[in-house]
Design a protein around this motif. Structure first.
Motif, PDB file in Angstrom:
ATOM      1  N   ILE A  51      44.173 -29.749 -11.102  1.00  0.00           N
ATOM      2  CA  ILE A  51      43.683 -28.860 -12.500  1.00  0.00           C
ATOM      3  C   ILE A  51      44.830 -28.179 -12.163  1.00  0.00           C
ATOM      4  CG2 ILE A  51      42.119 -26.587 -13.501  1.00  0.00           C
ATOM      5  CD1 ILE A  51      40.502 -28.595 -10.195  1.00  0.00           C
ATOM      6  N   LEU A  52      45.074 -28.298 -13.566  1.00  0.00           N
ATOM      7  CA  LEU A  52      46.185 -27.010 -13.424  1.00  0.00           C
ATOM      8  C   LEU A  52      46.477 -26.246 -15.380  1.00  0.00           C
ATOM      9  CD1 LEU A  52      49.212 -30.843 -13.484  1.00  0.00           C
ATOM     10  CD2 LEU A  52      48.804 -28.634 -12.134  1.00  0.00           C
ATOM     11  N   PRO A  53      47.601 -25.173 -15.641  1.00  0.00           N
ATOM     12  CA  PRO A  53      46.759 -24.909 -16.075  1.00  0.00           C
ATOM     13  C   PRO A  53      48.696 -25.354 -16.600  1.00  0.00           C
ATOM     14  CG  PRO A  53      48.534 -23.131 -14.352  1.00  0.00           C
ATOM     15  CD  PRO A  53      47.353 -24.725 -13.907  1.00  0.00           C
ATOM     16  N   LEU A  54      48.758 -26.227 -17.997  1.00  0.00           N
ATOM     17  CA  LEU A  54      50.006 -27.048 -18.966  1.00  0.00           C
ATOM     18  C   LEU A  54      50.477 -25.578 -18.944  1.00  0.00           C
ATOM     19  CD1 LEU A  54      48.012 -30.451 -19.470  1.00  0.00           C
ATOM     20  CD2 LEU A  54      49.864 -29.606 -17.639  1.00  0.00           C
ATOM     21  N   ARG A  55      50.222 -24.638 -20.171  1.00  0.00           N
ATOM     22  CA  ARG A  55      51.428 -24.274 -21.195  1.00  0.00           C
ATOM     23  C   ARG A  55      49.566 -22.900 -21.225  1.00  0.00           C
ATOM     24  NH1 ARG A  55      51.724 -25.888 -26.820  1.00  0.00           N
ATOM     25  NH2 ARG A  55      50.005 -26.118 -27.053  1.00  0.00           N
ATOM     26  N   TYR A  56      50.697 -21.765 -21.162  1.00  0.00           N
ATOM     27  CA  TYR A  56      50.134 -20.197 -21.766  1.00  0.00           C
ATOM     28  C   TYR A  56      51.094 -19.900 -23.023  1.00  0.00           C
ATOM     29  CZ  TYR A  56      49.402 -20.197 -16.419  1.00  0.00           C
ATOM     30  OH  TYR A  56      48.719 -19.440 -15.616  1.00  0.00           O
ATOM     31  N   ALA A  94      52.488 -40.505 -11.850  1.00  0.00           N
ATOM     32  CA  ALA A  94      52.061 -39.836 -12.472  1.00  0.00           C
ATOM     33  C   ALA A  94      52.087 -38.674 -12.632  1.00  0.00           C
ATOM     34  CB  ALA A  94      50.898 -40.284 -12.284  1.00  0.00           C
ATOM     35  N   GLU A  95      52.270 -38.063 -11.534  1.00  0.00           N
ATOM     36  CA  GLU A  95      53.146 -37.054 -11.270  1.00  0.00           C
ATOM     37  C   GLU A  95      53.771 -36.241 -12.220  1.00  0.00           C
ATOM     38  OE1 GLU A  95      52.132 -34.266  -8.197  1.00  0.00           O
ATOM     39  OE2 GLU A  95      50.413 -35.802  -7.514  1.00  0.00           O
ATOM     40  N   GLY A  96      54.979 -37.048 -11.810  1.00  0.00           N
ATOM     41  CA  GLY A  96      56.249 -36.913 -12.558  1.00  0.00           C
ATOM     42  C   GLY A  96      56.057 -37.173 -14.186  1.00  0.00           C
ATOM     43  N   CYS A  97      55.313 -38.118 -14.293  1.00  0.00           N
ATOM     44  CA  CYS A  97      54.758 -38.236 -16.151  1.00  0.00           C
ATOM     45  C   CYS A  97      54.137 -36.398 -16.476  1.00  0.00           C
ATOM     46  CB  CYS A  97      53.561 -39.089 -16.159  1.00  0.00           C
ATOM     47  SG  CYS A  97      54.956 -40.769 -16.435  1.00  0.00           S
ATOM     48  N   VAL A  98      52.488 -36.042 -15.883  1.00  0.00           N
ATOM     49  CA  VAL A  98      52.840 -35.067 -15.405  1.00  0.00           C
ATOM     50  C   VAL A  98      53.397 -33.684 -16.289  1.00  0.00           C
ATOM     51  CG1 VAL A  98      50.827 -33.404 -15.319  1.00  0.00           C
ATOM     52  CG2 VAL A  98      49.918 -35.493 -15.159  1.00  0.00           C
ATOM     53  N   ALA A  99      54.206 -33.158 -15.436  1.00  0.00           N
ATOM     54  CA  ALA A  99      55.464 -32.357 -15.024  1.00  0.00           C
ATOM     55  C   ALA A  99      56.088 -32.339 -16.616  1.00  0.00           C
ATOM     56  CB  ALA A  99      56.078 -32.211 -13.758  1.00  0.00           C
ATOM     57  N   ARG A 100      56.475 -34.104 -17.031  1.00  0.00           N
ATOM     58  CA  ARG A 100      57.351 -33.817 -17.944  1.00  0.00           C
ATOM     59  C   ARG A 100      56.001 -33.725 -19.234  1.00  0.00           C
ATOM     60  NH1 ARG A 100      60.965 -33.661 -21.577  1.00  0.00           N
ATOM     61  NH2 ARG A 100      61.013 -34.980 -23.268  1.00  0.00           N
ATOM     62  N   LEU A 101      54.539 -34.349 -19.276  1.00  0.00           N
ATOM     63  CA  LEU A 101      54.318 -33.609 -20.613  1.00  0.00           C
ATOM     64  C   LEU A 101      54.312 -32.010 -20.396  1.00  0.00           C
ATOM     65  CD1 LEU A 101      51.718 -34.420 -22.608  1.00  0.00           C
ATOM     66  CD2 LEU A 101      50.754 -34.421 -20.965  1.00  0.00           C
ATOM     67  N   ALA A 102      54.044 -31.000 -19.646  1.00  0.00           N
ATOM     68  CA  ALA A 102      53.986 -30.024 -19.310  1.00  0.00           C
ATOM     69  C   ALA A 102      55.081 -29.689 -19.900  1.00  0.00           C
ATOM     70  CB  ALA A 102      53.932 -29.273 -17.894  1.00  0.00           C
ATOM     71  N   ARG A 103      56.156 -30.058 -19.072  1.00  0.00           N
ATOM     72  CA  ARG A 103      57.405 -29.449 -19.965  1.00  0.00           C
ATOM     73  C   ARG A 103      57.510 -29.785 -21.704  1.00  0.00           C
ATOM     74  NH1 ARG A 103      59.282 -31.702 -15.890  1.00  0.00           N
ATOM     75  NH2 ARG A 103      60.591 -33.434 -16.714  1.00  0.00           N
ATOM     76  N   ARG A 104      57.472 -30.955 -22.352  1.00  0.00           N
ATOM     77  CA  ARG A 104      57.203 -31.641 -23.918  1.00  0.00           C
ATOM     78  C   ARG A 104      56.324 -30.105 -23.855  1.00  0.00           C
ATOM     79  NH1 ARG A 104      58.835 -34.867 -26.090  1.00  0.00           N
ATOM     80  NH2 ARG A 104      56.772 -36.248 -27.364  1.00  0.00           N
ATOM     81  N   LYS A 106      55.529 -27.479 -23.749  1.00  0.00           N
ATOM     82  CA  LYS A 106      56.121 -26.132 -23.639  1.00  0.00           C
ATOM     83  C   LYS A 106      57.221 -26.010 -24.301  1.00  0.00           C
ATOM     84  CE  LYS A 106      54.968 -24.131 -19.158  1.00  0.00           C
ATOM     85  NZ  LYS A 106      55.225 -24.422 -17.470  1.00  0.00           N
ATOM     86  N   GLU A 107      58.242 -27.141 -25.350  1.00  0.00           N
ATOM     87  CA  GLU A 107      59.144 -27.200 -26.177  1.00  0.00           C
ATOM     88  C   GLU A 107      59.174 -26.879 -27.199  1.00  0.00           C
ATOM     89  OE1 GLU A 107      60.572 -30.622 -24.738  1.00  0.00           O
ATOM     90  OE2 GLU A 107      61.782 -29.871 -22.644  1.00  0.00           O
ATOM     91  N   ASN A 108      57.304 -28.037 -27.715  1.00  0.00           N
ATOM     92  CA  ASN A 108      57.196 -27.832 -28.661  1.00  0.00           C
ATOM     93  C   ASN A 108      55.950 -26.647 -28.612  1.00  0.00           C
ATOM     94  OD1 ASN A 108      58.974 -29.830 -28.767  1.00  0.00           O
ATOM     95  ND2 ASN A 108      57.706 -31.278 -28.582  1.00  0.00           N
ATOM     96  N   GLY A 109      55.713 -26.584 -30.317  1.00  0.00           N
ATOM     97  CA  GLY A 109      54.331 -26.098 -31.333  1.00  0.00           C
ATOM     98  C   GLY A 109      53.730 -26.961 -30.841  1.00  0.00           C
ATOM     99  N   GLU A 110      53.665 -28.774 -31.258  1.00  0.00           N
ATOM    100  CA  GLU A 110      52.554 -29.245 -31.179  1.00  0.00           C
ATOM    101  C   GLU A 110      52.499 -30.115 -30.196  1.00  0.00           C
ATOM    102  OE1 GLU A 110      53.550 -31.923 -34.933  1.00  0.00           O
ATOM    103  OE2 GLU A 110      54.972 -29.749 -36.167  1.00  0.00           O
ATOM    104  N   PHE A 111      51.200 -30.772 -30.175  1.00  0.00           N
ATOM    105  CA  PHE A 111      51.177 -31.506 -29.224  1.00  0.00           C
ATOM    106  C   PHE A 111      52.066 -33.170 -29.569  1.00  0.00           C
ATOM    107  CE2 PHE A 111      46.532 -30.258 -26.910  1.00  0.00           C
ATOM    108  CZ  PHE A 111      46.976 -28.718 -26.943  1.00  0.00           C
TER     109      PHE A 111
END
Length: 183
Positions: A51-56, A94-104, A106-111
C-alpha cells in the motif's frame, strides 16, 4: 483513510482477482496516513500486498494498493514495456515504475493515461483509451473497454460480486487481514 473505503475500493485486489486498486480518501494529517499505511503494510505485506500513498492534494490522498508480483508480470508485456519506456519509466523493476508513476502524478494535475497498466487493465484497453482519448469505447465498467467486451463484462461482474461479498463479510466482523488472500 477508513477500512470501509479500503473494502469498497480494493476487494478484488484483496481477493487476488486484480493486480491493483486506486482510490482517494480524505485525511486530517499526513502522519495519520503514514500510520495507517504502515499498519496495513505490516498486516497485509506477508499476504503479497503493498500500500502506497501516491499523491497528497487539497486534503485528499491517492492510495495505491497492489500486488508487486502481479504488477511485475503485467509490465513485462511488449506493449506495456514500449509505452512505459517511451514515457521515461525504468522498466527494469516494477518498483521503479511505481516510483516514476508517483512522480508523474505529482508533476501533472491529470492522471497519466498509462495508469491502467498499473491497475491490471488489459493492454488493448489502455492502448484504445490513449488512441481514442477516452472516447469511442465499447463499454465502461471498472475501466473503458476497447478490446474484448464480453471478457471485460465478465470481469466487471466478478469484481462487483467480490466487493459485495467482502463488504458483507467485513461488516459482519471479518478483518481485512482474514479477507486478504495470500498469493
Amino acid at each position: 483513510m477508513s477500512e470501509a473505503a479500503f473494502i469498497r475500493h480494493c476487494s478484488p485486489t484483496l481477493a487476488g482477482l486484480k493486480t491493483a486498486s486506486l482510490f482517494t480518501s480524505t485525511y486530517s494529517s499526513e502522519a495519520e496516513v503514514t500510520r495507517m499505511v504502515r499498519r496495513l503494510n505490516q498486516t497485509l505485506g506477508p499476504r503479497g500486498l503493498k500500500i502506497l500513498p501516491l499523491r497528497y492534494a487539497k486534503g485528499r490522498v491517492l492510495i495505491y494498493v497492489y500486488r508487486p508480483s502481479r504488477l511485475t508480470e503485467d509490465l513485462k508485456g511488449s506493449f506495456a514495456r514500449g509505452l512505459l519506456e517511451s514515457r521515461g519509466y525504468p522498466c527494469g523493476s516494477a518498483e521503479g515504475c511505481v516510483a516514476r508513476l508517483a512522480r508523474r502524478l505529482k508533476e501533472n494535475g491529470e492522471f497519466p493515461h498509462e495508469i491502467g497498466l498499473f491497475l491490471g487493465y488489459p493492454p488493448e484497453d489502455v492502448r484504445g483509451f490513449i488512441e481514442n482519448r477516452g472516447g469511442a469505447c465499447k463499454c465502461t465498467g471498472f475501466w473503458k473497454v476497447y478490446g474484448d467486451e464480453e471478457q471485460a463484462r465478465k470481469k466487471f461482474a466478478k469484481y462487483r460480486k467480490c466487493t459485495d461479498v467482502y463488504w458483507r463479510q467485513w461488516t459482519g466482523g471479518t478483518s481485512i487481514e482474514r479477507l486478504t488472500v495470500a498469493v
